[in-house]
Design a protein around this motif. Structure first.
Motif, PDB file in Angstrom:
ATOM      1  N   VAL A   9     -11.910   1.019  -8.021  1.00 22.57           N
ATOM      2  CA  VAL A   9     -12.740   1.684  -6.760  1.00 22.57           C
ATOM      3  C   VAL A   9     -14.422   2.564  -7.338  1.00 22.57           C
ATOM      4  O   VAL A   9     -15.179   2.267  -6.826  1.00 22.57           O
ATOM      5  CB  VAL A   9     -12.302   2.749  -6.007  1.00 22.57           C
ATOM      6  CG1 VAL A   9     -12.833   3.558  -5.166  1.00 22.57           C
ATOM      7  CG2 VAL A   9     -10.915   1.556  -5.824  1.00 22.57           C
ATOM      8  N   CYS A  58     -12.330  11.082   2.398  1.00 24.65           N
ATOM      9  CA  CYS A  58     -11.061  10.848   2.187  1.00 24.65           C
ATOM     10  C   CYS A  58      -9.882  12.039   0.944  1.00 24.65           C
ATOM     11  O   CYS A  58     -10.241  13.125   1.196  1.00 24.65           O
ATOM     12  CB  CYS A  58     -10.704  10.166   0.747  1.00 24.65           C
ATOM     13  SG  CYS A  58     -12.123   8.728   1.701  1.00 24.65           S
ATOM     14  N   THR A  88      -4.811   6.564  -4.634  1.00 23.94           N
ATOM     15  CA  THR A  88      -5.879   5.063  -4.950  1.00 23.94           C
ATOM     16  C   THR A  88      -7.576   4.998  -4.579  1.00 23.94           C
ATOM     17  O   THR A  88      -8.283   4.008  -4.395  1.00 23.94           O
ATOM     18  CB  THR A  88      -4.868   4.744  -3.482  1.00 23.94           C
ATOM     19  OG1 THR A  88      -3.322   5.124  -4.065  1.00 23.94           O
ATOM     20  CG2 THR A  88      -5.975   3.072  -3.356  1.00 23.94           C
ATOM     21  N   HIS A  89      -7.345   6.592  -3.845  1.00 23.88           N
ATOM     22  CA  HIS A  89      -9.160   6.627  -4.028  1.00 23.88           C
ATOM     23  C   HIS A  89      -9.726   6.842  -5.052  1.00 23.88           C
ATOM     24  O   HIS A  89     -11.568   6.800  -4.719  1.00 23.88           O
ATOM     25  CB  HIS A  89      -9.556   7.163  -2.768  1.00 23.88           C
ATOM     26  CG  HIS A  89      -8.602   7.830  -1.380  1.00 23.88           C
ATOM     27  ND1 HIS A  89      -8.072   8.255  -0.520  1.00 23.88           N
ATOM     28  CD2 HIS A  89      -8.392   6.215  -0.960  1.00 23.88           C
ATOM     29  CE1 HIS A  89      -7.647   7.459  -0.205  1.00 23.88           C
ATOM     30  NE2 HIS A  89      -7.794   6.967   0.574  1.00 23.88           N
ATOM     31  N   LEU A 124     -12.934  -1.359   2.083  1.00 19.26           N
ATOM     32  CA  LEU A 124     -14.253  -0.274   1.762  1.00 19.26           C
ATOM     33  C   LEU A 124     -14.495  -1.959   2.009  1.00 19.26           C
ATOM     34  O   LEU A 124     -16.085  -1.474   2.115  1.00 19.26           O
ATOM     35  CB  LEU A 124     -14.127   0.041  -0.173  1.00 19.26           C
ATOM     36  CG  LEU A 124     -13.424   1.427  -0.245  1.00 19.26           C
ATOM     37  CD1 LEU A 124     -13.387   1.535  -0.962  1.00 19.26           C
ATOM     38  CD2 LEU A 124     -14.389   2.507   0.932  1.00 19.26           C
ATOM     39  N   HIS A 159      -0.103   0.910  -0.047  1.00 13.39           N
ATOM     40  CA  HIS A 159      -1.410   1.693  -0.260  1.00 13.39           C
ATOM     41  C   HIS A 159      -1.911   1.856  -1.551  1.00 13.39           C
ATOM     42  O   HIS A 159      -1.762   2.562  -2.273  1.00 13.39           O
ATOM     43  CB  HIS A 159      -1.247   2.740   0.246  1.00 13.39           C
ATOM     44  CG  HIS A 159      -2.521   3.691   0.641  1.00 13.39           C
ATOM     45  ND1 HIS A 159      -2.271   4.511   1.170  1.00 13.39           N
ATOM     46  CD2 HIS A 159      -3.254   4.072  -0.023  1.00 13.39           C
ATOM     47  CE1 HIS A 159      -4.151   5.216   1.537  1.00 13.39           C
ATOM     48  NE2 HIS A 159      -4.742   5.395   0.309  1.00 13.39           N
ATOM     49  N   ALA A 192      -4.921   0.767  -4.852  1.00 16.69           N
ATOM     50  CA  ALA A 192      -6.445   0.600  -4.943  1.00 16.69           C
ATOM     51  C   ALA A 192      -6.630  -1.149  -4.796  1.00 16.69           C
ATOM     52  O   ALA A 192      -8.353  -1.454  -3.657  1.00 16.69           O
ATOM     53  CB  ALA A 192      -6.543   0.892  -5.672  1.00 16.69           C
ATOM     54  N   GLU A 233      -6.103  -2.492  -1.989  1.00 20.56           N
ATOM     55  CA  GLU A 233      -5.966  -2.719  -0.172  1.00 20.56           C
ATOM     56  C   GLU A 233      -6.613  -0.898  -0.099  1.00 20.56           C
ATOM     57  O   GLU A 233      -7.969  -1.994   1.062  1.00 20.56           O
ATOM     58  CB  GLU A 233      -4.952  -2.207   0.573  1.00 20.56           C
ATOM     59  CG  GLU A 233      -3.502  -2.950  -0.254  1.00 20.56           C
ATOM     60  CD  GLU A 233      -2.735  -3.177  -1.098  1.00 20.56           C
ATOM     61  OE1 GLU A 233      -2.392  -3.741  -1.352  1.00 20.56           O
ATOM     62  OE2 GLU A 233      -2.997  -2.250  -1.438  1.00 20.56           O
ATOM     63  N   TRP A 234      -7.131  -0.687  -1.135  1.00 21.71           N
ATOM     64  CA  TRP A 234      -8.302   0.402  -0.181  1.00 21.71           C
ATOM     65  C   TRP A 234      -9.492  -0.623  -0.652  1.00 21.71           C
ATOM     66  O   TRP A 234     -10.915  -0.179  -0.095  1.00 21.71           O
ATOM     67  CB  TRP A 234      -8.450   1.658  -1.814  1.00 21.71           C
ATOM     68  CG  TRP A 234      -9.828   2.480  -1.037  1.00 21.71           C
ATOM     69  CD1 TRP A 234     -10.132   3.565  -2.871  1.00 21.71           C
ATOM     70  CD2 TRP A 234      -9.874   3.382  -0.052  1.00 21.71           C
ATOM     71  NE1 TRP A 234     -10.718   4.017  -1.825  1.00 21.71           N
ATOM     72  CE2 TRP A 234     -10.591   4.184  -0.255  1.00 21.71           C
ATOM     73  CE3 TRP A 234      -9.785   2.877   1.340  1.00 21.71           C
ATOM     74  CZ2 TRP A 234     -11.906   5.115   0.359  1.00 21.71           C
ATOM     75  CZ3 TRP A 234      -9.844   4.549   2.439  1.00 21.71           C
ATOM     76  CH2 TRP A 234     -10.814   4.550   1.859  1.00 21.71           C
ATOM     77  N   TYR A 243      -6.078  11.465  -2.642  1.00 23.02           N
ATOM     78  CA  TYR A 243      -5.112  10.457  -3.010  1.00 23.02           C
ATOM     79  C   TYR A 243      -5.485   9.189  -4.339  1.00 23.02           C
ATOM     80  O   TYR A 243      -6.602   8.915  -4.073  1.00 23.02           O
ATOM     81  CB  TYR A 243      -4.352   9.114  -2.193  1.00 23.02           C
ATOM     82  CG  TYR A 243      -3.370   8.653  -2.397  1.00 23.02           C
ATOM     83  CD1 TYR A 243      -2.190   8.943  -2.506  1.00 23.02           C
ATOM     84  CD2 TYR A 243      -3.144   6.955  -1.968  1.00 23.02           C
ATOM     85  CE1 TYR A 243      -0.808   8.212  -2.699  1.00 23.02           C
ATOM     86  CE2 TYR A 243      -2.099   5.937  -2.373  1.00 23.02           C
ATOM     87  CZ  TYR A 243      -0.937   7.086  -2.531  1.00 23.02           C
ATOM     88  OH  TYR A 243       0.280   6.262  -2.760  1.00 23.02           O
TER      89      TYR A 243
END
Length: 137
Positions: free
Chosen positions: A46, A35, A40-41, A18, A9, A11, A13-14, A38
């Motif tokens: 991102v 969301c 990562t988001h 997306l 998990h 950035a 993969e995020w 986290y």
């Protein structure tokens, strides 16, 4: 349900997810994502990706308020109806069951509908906060 499974998990993969959403949702529609907070988001990569795609609107739930995110209810269904009932001898087996659940869900999707008004939810939360703050006295 648009879903992907990733072993990590980050950035990276995020951003991949997306991009999947961006391709799956018709271009004329805005996309609202709820969301958690986290890290990562919220990475610079991102943020830059989202800035280039103004149809994406990110809404972050307050810390400790995952109940505001309706997808958590969907994960509850997944857990109750597929994961707990299954026997998974490998990660691949678990992933196959999750993919199967997504396919099954998408054949007859059901929206999640709030059954209480915002006022009722806030009143309930106020009662709960009072109860737990009084418990220690």
């Amino acid at each position: 349900m648009i879903g992907e499974l990733h072993r990590r998990h980050r950035a990276k993969e995020w951003l991949k997810f997306l991009a999947t959403i961006d391709k799956a949702v018709p271009a004329e529609l805005d996309i609202h994502l709820v969301c958690d907070n986290y890290r990562t988001h919220k990475t610079p990569a991102v943020k830059a990706w989202l800035a280039a795609r103004p149809r994406f609107h990110i809404h972050f739930t307050p810390t400790g308020a995952s109940w505001l995110n309706q997808v958590e209810r969907w994960f509850g269904y997944l857990t109750d109806h597929k994961i707990r009932r299954g026997t998974h001898k490998s990660v691949q087996s678990l992933e196959a069951d999750i993919r199967s659940w997504i396919t099954q869900w998408n054949k007859d999707p059901k929206p999640f509908v709030w059954t209480k008004t915002a006022e009722e939810i806030l009143e309930s939360l106020t009662r709960y906060c009072k109860r737990i703050s009084d418990a220690g006295h």
